[in-house]
Design a protein around this motif. Structure first.
Motif, PDB file in Angstrom:
ATOM      1  N   ALA A   1       5.517   0.829  -5.137  1.00 57.60           N
ATOM      2  CA  ALA A   1       4.171   0.384  -4.769  1.00 57.60           C
ATOM      3  C   ALA A   1       3.698   1.200  -3.583  1.00 57.60           C
ATOM      4  N   SER A   2       2.530   1.823  -3.711  1.00 58.78           N
ATOM      5  CA  SER A   2       2.038   2.697  -2.646  1.00 58.78           C
ATOM      6  C   SER A   2       0.625   2.333  -2.236  1.00 58.78           C
ATOM      7  N   ARG A   3       0.294   2.686  -1.012  1.00 62.75           N
ATOM      8  CA  ARG A   3      -1.075   2.532  -0.535  1.00 62.75           C
ATOM      9  C   ARG A   3      -1.956   3.573  -1.218  1.00 62.75           C
ATOM     10  N   PRO A   4      -3.259   3.278  -1.391  1.00 56.96           N
ATOM     11  CA  PRO A   4      -4.168   4.286  -1.946  1.00 56.96           C
ATOM     12  C   PRO A   4      -4.130   5.564  -1.119  1.00 56.96           C
ATOM     13  N   GLY A   5      -4.062   6.702  -1.790  1.00 59.62           N
ATOM     14  CA  GLY A   5      -4.018   7.975  -1.094  1.00 59.62           C
ATOM     15  C   GLY A   5      -2.614   8.478  -0.832  1.00 59.62           C
ATOM     16  N   PHE A   6      -1.603   7.669  -1.151  1.00 60.13           N
ATOM     17  CA  PHE A   6      -0.220   8.105  -0.963  1.00 60.13           C
ATOM     18  C   PHE A   6       0.064   9.296  -1.885  1.00 60.13           C
ATOM     19  N   ASP A   7       0.513  10.394  -1.308  1.00 63.62           N
ATOM     20  CA  ASP A   7       0.756  11.625  -2.069  1.00 63.62           C
ATOM     21  C   ASP A   7       2.230  11.693  -2.452  1.00 63.62           C
TER      22      ASP A   7
END
Length: 210
Positions: A141-147
């Motif tokens: 699960a990642s925050r928006p914009g996580f590359d």
């Protein structure tokens, strides 16, 4: 074979949400619900960590407190449950040991381990990473914009098997963090609307993080 018969032969999917949950907040809950829906999980088991080896430098709240906070947070979701499997274990608690026990308890399920995408960058420092990779699928699960491109490229070369079993999803609510909540409580600031109200009241009643 009929379509209904074919579907019945597929293994059911069980979500595993591990973490210290110190405290649990809406980011954890939204991640679990998003994973449940997106990956067709029958349910999600929250497992508060016992004595995690990677958190030995920070004082963690009592296991029973963290368990009670999770219980209060998920009480209104019939697809969520909480387990004492780690907090009742003595000594350091390792993910591989927990997954072994869950495989024995749920032999007909495919396990899906849900955690923050950042945590998977360190998976090869965990105990028995190769066995962990065989025991479960992974949902980062990642925050928006996580590359994740650099990480995935490196992962594909380093461990093709792990790469095949890794899935990512964006969760906007992950901008909330347990660290920030603890600091807010310590500073006497409001934490309302960052976590479920029963959890906030439990923290307040027991003087946690002050």
């Amino acid at each position: 074979m009929k379509q209904s018969d074919q579907k019945s032969t597929l293994r059911k999917r069980l979500g595993i949400m591990g973490g210290t949950f110190d405290p649990i907040h809406y980011g954890h809950l939204v991640a679990a619900e998003t994973a449940r829906y997106k990956f067709d999980l029958e349910r999600v088991i929250f497992i508060p960590s016992g004595a995690p080896p990677h958190k030995t430098k920070r004082r963690i709240s009592l296991p029973e407190f963290r368990y009670q906070m999770v219980s209060r947070a998920i009480a209104d979701n019939d697809f969520f449950e909480v387990s004492r499997i780690e907090i009742e274990r003595t000594g350091l608690t390792y993910t591989v040991d927990t997954l072994r026990l869950l495989k024995e308890e749920y032999p007909n399920y495919e396990l899906y381990f849900i955690t923050g995408a950042d945590a998977f960058r360190e998976i090869f420092t965990w105990r028995s990473p190769d066995e962990i990779i065989e025991l479960t699928q992974f949902i980062g699960a990642s925050r928006p914009g996580f590359d994740a491109l650099d990480f995935l490229s490196q992962l594909q070369q380093q461990s093709p098997r792990f790469y095949q079993r890794m899935h990512f999803m964006e969760v906007p609510a992950l901008a909330i963090s347990s660290t920030d909540i603890r600091l807010r409580v310590k500073a006497g600031q409001s934490i309302r609307y960052l976590l479920p109200e029963p959890v906030r009241l439990f923290i307040q009643k027991n003087g946690i993080y002050k």
